[in-house]
Design a protein around this motif. Sequence first.
Motif, short mmCIF file in Angstrom:
data_model
loop_
_atom_site.label_atom_id
_atom_site.label_comp_id
_atom_site.label_asym_id
_atom_site.label_seq_id
_atom_site.Cartn_x
_atom_site.Cartn_y
_atom_site.Cartn_z
N PRO A 88 27.63 3.75 -11.32
CA PRO A 88 28.68 3.81 -11.69
C PRO A 88 29.23 3.11 -10.90
O PRO A 88 29.73 3.75 -9.68
N TYR A 124 32.91 3.31 -11.14
CA TYR A 124 34.15 3.82 -11.64
C TYR A 124 34.22 4.90 -12.44
O TYR A 124 33.53 5.06 -13.52
N THR A 125 34.77 5.96 -11.72
CA THR A 125 34.22 7.13 -12.19
C THR A 125 35.86 7.15 -12.07
O THR A 125 36.90 7.37 -11.36
N TRP A 126 36.53 9.06 -13.02
CA TRP A 126 37.12 9.52 -12.91
C TRP A 126 37.38 10.78 -11.80
O TRP A 126 37.13 11.47 -11.76
N ASP A 127 38.89 10.95 -10.88
CA ASP A 127 38.80 12.24 -9.62
C ASP A 127 39.14 13.44 -10.29
O ASP A 127 40.03 13.31 -10.15
N GLN A 128 38.07 14.26 -10.83
CA GLN A 128 38.94 15.31 -11.49
C GLN A 128 39.91 16.24 -10.44
O GLN A 128 40.85 16.58 -10.64
N TRP A 172 41.75 7.70 -10.24
CA TRP A 172 40.54 6.50 -10.79
C TRP A 172 39.81 6.22 -9.21
O TRP A 172 40.36 6.07 -8.42
N SER A 173 38.34 6.72 -9.04
CA SER A 173 37.27 6.08 -8.42
C SER A 173 36.97 4.80 -7.94
O SER A 173 36.02 5.27 -9.66
N ILE A 174 36.67 4.13 -7.85
CA ILE A 174 36.22 2.54 -7.90
C ILE A 174 34.98 2.10 -6.62
O ILE A 174 35.73 2.52 -5.48
N PRO A 186 37.37 10.42 -19.36
CA PRO A 186 36.45 9.72 -19.40
C PRO A 186 34.91 10.27 -18.11
O PRO A 186 34.89 11.05 -17.76
#
Length: 205
Positions: free
Chosen positions: A48, A50-54, A59-61, A205
């Motif tokens: 992937p 892009y991900t959501w960095d909790q 966002w990390s893309i 997400p």
Amino acid sequence: KDFPSDEMRRQALLSRPDILSALAEYAASESTLRLEIAKQYPDIQIGPGYTWDQGQNKWSIGFSLTLPLLNRNEGPIAEAEARRQQAAARFTALQARIIGELDKALAGYRASYQTLKTATDILDAERVRRETLRKRLRPGETSSFTLTNADVSLITAELSRLDIHVKAQQALGLLEDALQRPLEQIENVFLEQEANPRQGRGNLP
């Protein structure tokens, strides 16, 4: 009411139309790049982009990939990668700007909220003082001049609190602008999370 910074950032970056639009633009450019890579290297699996960095609540893309490019398709892949990098740069800049705006608005809101609380305490104290002097005036324990001064102090405190209240409402408006959502909606989200923490974080997400 105070709001936790991490949750406010989370709500802004997961719901603001501009950040979602920029993310969609990045996703489209990434899909184009994946398609061009698949034409040349159909067996390569790409994770992937892009991900959501909790942990960071943002966002990390972007993904990194080294390909043994061949002349036959080097141009389309390079062009798609350039467009993806441009979309990534726009998204990163927008996300940083939103975080900055939100942090500034939240700091302003908290400062105005505290100032309003102090002004309310002062006003309450002036009201008590004025009432105490009024009661003492009856048996002649104080002069009407002293009571008049108390009235003036009370009016001054009322006007000061009114002015601070207006500024607090303005700070509240700036915070809602940074969120691009009414704070009532954010409060409802927080209440739902407090009632059911797992459900409150289940929309990531």
